[in-house]
Design an enzyme around this catalytic site. Structure first.
Site, short mmCIF file in Angstrom:
data_model
loop_
_atom_site.label_atom_id
_atom_site.label_comp_id
_atom_site.label_asym_id
_atom_site.label_seq_id
_atom_site.Cartn_x
_atom_site.Cartn_y
_atom_site.Cartn_z
N LYS A 13 0.84 -1.21 0.00
CA LYS A 13 0.00 0.00 0.00
C LYS A 13 0.87 1.26 0.00
CE LYS A 13 -1.91 -1.26 3.93
NZ LYS A 13 -1.19 -2.54 4.19
N ARG A 85 -9.13 1.38 9.49
CA ARG A 85 -8.76 -0.01 9.78
C ARG A 85 -9.82 -0.74 10.58
NH1 ARG A 85 -2.97 0.60 9.24
NH2 ARG A 85 -1.85 -1.32 9.60
N ARG A 124 11.89 -6.22 4.23
CA ARG A 124 11.70 -4.76 4.09
C ARG A 124 12.77 -3.99 4.86
NH1 ARG A 124 6.02 -2.02 5.30
NH2 ARG A 124 6.22 -3.08 7.28
N ARG A 157 12.02 -2.34 10.49
CA ARG A 157 11.00 -1.90 11.44
C ARG A 157 10.85 -2.92 12.56
NH1 ARG A 157 5.70 0.08 8.15
NH2 ARG A 157 4.66 -1.18 9.74
N ARG A 168 -0.10 -9.07 13.53
CA ARG A 168 -0.69 -8.03 12.68
C ARG A 168 -1.64 -8.65 11.65
NH1 ARG A 168 4.59 -5.34 10.58
NH2 ARG A 168 3.23 -4.13 9.22
P1 AP5 Z 1 4.98 -1.69 1.78
O1 AP5 Z 1 4.63 -0.82 0.62
O2 AP5 Z 1 5.80 -1.13 2.87
O3 AP5 Z 1 3.64 -2.39 2.34
P2 AP5 Z 1 2.43 -1.79 3.18
O4 AP5 Z 1 1.19 -2.44 2.66
O5 AP5 Z 1 2.48 -0.30 3.20
O6 AP5 Z 1 2.80 -2.42 4.58
P3 AP5 Z 1 2.79 -1.86 6.08
O7 AP5 Z 1 3.45 -2.93 6.90
O8 AP5 Z 1 3.38 -0.50 6.18
O9 AP5 Z 1 1.30 -1.81 6.35
P4 AP5 Z 1 0.63 -1.97 7.69
O10 AP5 Z 1 -0.75 -1.70 7.25
O11 AP5 Z 1 0.80 -3.22 8.43
O12 AP5 Z 1 1.45 -0.97 8.62
P5 AP5 Z 1 1.21 0.55 9.01
O13 AP5 Z 1 2.50 1.24 8.87
O14 AP5 Z 1 0.00 1.09 8.31
O15 AP5 Z 1 5.69 -3.01 1.17
C1 AP5 Z 1 6.19 -4.04 2.03
C2 AP5 Z 1 7.52 -4.58 1.47
O16 AP5 Z 1 7.28 -5.25 0.24
C3 AP5 Z 1 8.55 -3.50 1.14
O17 AP5 Z 1 9.82 -4.02 1.42
C4 AP5 Z 1 8.38 -3.24 -0.37
O18 AP5 Z 1 9.58 -2.81 -0.99
C5 AP5 Z 1 7.96 -4.63 -0.86
N1 AP5 Z 1 7.00 -4.60 -1.95
C6 AP5 Z 1 5.95 -3.74 -2.11
N2 AP5 Z 1 5.24 -4.06 -3.21
C7 AP5 Z 1 5.85 -5.16 -3.75
C8 AP5 Z 1 5.59 -5.97 -4.89
N3 AP5 Z 1 4.54 -5.71 -5.68
N4 AP5 Z 1 6.41 -7.02 -5.14
C9 AP5 Z 1 7.48 -7.28 -4.32
N5 AP5 Z 1 7.79 -6.55 -3.23
C10 AP5 Z 1 6.97 -5.50 -2.95
O19 AP5 Z 1 0.81 0.41 10.55
C11 AP5 Z 1 1.73 0.04 11.54
C12 AP5 Z 1 1.06 0.02 12.90
O20 AP5 Z 1 0.53 1.33 13.21
C13 AP5 Z 1 -0.18 -0.90 13.02
O21 AP5 Z 1 0.21 -2.23 13.34
C14 AP5 Z 1 -0.97 -0.21 14.14
O22 AP5 Z 1 -0.41 -0.51 15.42
C15 AP5 Z 1 -0.74 1.27 13.87
N6 AP5 Z 1 -1.76 1.85 13.01
C16 AP5 Z 1 -1.55 2.41 11.76
N7 AP5 Z 1 -2.71 2.85 11.26
C17 AP5 Z 1 -3.67 2.58 12.18
C18 AP5 Z 1 -5.08 2.78 12.22
N8 AP5 Z 1 -5.75 3.35 11.19
N9 AP5 Z 1 -5.76 2.36 13.31
C19 AP5 Z 1 -5.11 1.81 14.37
N10 AP5 Z 1 -3.79 1.57 14.39
C20 AP5 Z 1 -3.07 1.96 13.30
#
Ligand code: AP5
Length: 214
Positions: A13, A85, A124, A157, A168
């Site tokens: 994403k 979420r 990552r 991370r 997660r």
């Molecule tokens: P990446 O693009 O980083 O993936 P992502 O979907 O953004 O993953 P996140 O782990 O950041 O999402 P998340 O939803 O778990 O975490 P968030 O930060 O929102 O890609 C991942 C890897 O794959 C990278 O290495 C990339 O290079 C590679 N890649 C990408 N696309 C690829 C492809 N097509 N092919 C091959 N490789 C690829 O949240 C973290 C924490 O914050 C949560 O656990 C929670 O505690 C809190 N939080 C955040 N938002 C909320 C909310 N709205 N409500 C409550 N808690 C929240």
């Protein structure tokens, strides 16, 4: 347009949202990035959020909704990445947009099997300074462990440890996946195959946005 990017951790994403905002001018709002920044700066929000994030749990809805209220722009198309979420967060977002005469135009579901999630997150690497995201195998930096953009040393991370990733994924299934039906019910859900290479997923995203515009 206002876009919601939905999908399991590591589905890509953030990778797609960054590119789309650079190329098409969308405002990229990532609650994960905002929270990590707050943790780094030791703000009151960061102190409250850290314990939830370290365990792979969701930060409580009231804190997240207040945060989005604060940063929601009045003008311009927004990509909501990692928000909403939960169903209460989605309802709060609808109310916030409605007050501004707007709505969620599309919800893109980045669909990815669990075993691929673990492979993506264990490889990552992120830049603690500029937020750029890499993968040791799928999207490596030019120089090992060094950010192409700003030259900082890349880090892994804390919540990308396998036990936290499993938690997660469980949280995603229990609390976030009901949003698939929420947006399907509104007729704005589009499912993408996020297992394809980065450039191919980007083409899928662009096609969907272009089709909605026409
Ligand atoms: P990446 O693009 O980083 O993936 P992502 O979907 O953004 O993953 P996140 O782990 O950041 O999402 P998340 O939803 O778990 O975490 P968030 O930060 O929102 O890609 C991942 C890897 O794959 C990278 O290495 C990339 O290079 C590679 N890649 C990408 N696309 C690829 C492809 N097509 N092919 C091959 N490789 C690829 O949240 C973290 C924490 O914050 C949560 O656990 C929670 O505690 C809190 N939080 C955040 N938002 C909320 C909310 N709205 N409500 C409550 N808690 C929240």
């Amino acid at each position: 347009m206002n876009l919601v990017f939905l999908g399991p951790p590591g589905a890509g994403k953030g990778t797609q949202a960054r590119r789309l905002s650079e190329e098409l001018g969308y405002i990229h709002l990532s609650t994960g990035d905002i929270l990590r920044n707050a943790v780094k700066r030791g703000t009151p929000l960061g102190k409250k959020a850290k314990e939830y994030m370290d365990r792979g749990e969701l930060v409580p809805d009231n804190l997240i909704v207040a945060l989005i209220e604060e940063v929601m722009p009045e003008e311009g198309g927004v990509i909501f990445d990692g928000f909403p979420r939960t169903v209460p967060q989605a309802e709060a977002l609808d109310r916030m947009l409605e007050r501004r005469g707007k709505k969620v135009d599309l919800a893109l579901l980045f669909d990815l099997p669990d075993d691929t999630v673990v492979e993506r997150l264990s490889g990552r690497r992120t830049c603690p300074e500029c937020g750029a995201v890499y993968h040791v195998k799928f999207n490596p930096p030019q120089k090992n462990e060094v950010c192409d953009r700003c030259g900082s040393k890349l880090i892994q991370r804390e919540d990308d440890r396998e036990d936290v990733v499993r938690e997660r994924l469980r949280v995603y299934r229990d609390q976030t996946s009901p949003l698939v039906d929420y947006y399907r019910g509104k007729g704005i859900l589009i499912t993408l195959d996020a297992s394809k290479p980065i450039a191919e997923v980007y083409s899928q995203v662009k096609r969907v946005i272009d089709a909605k515009r026409d």
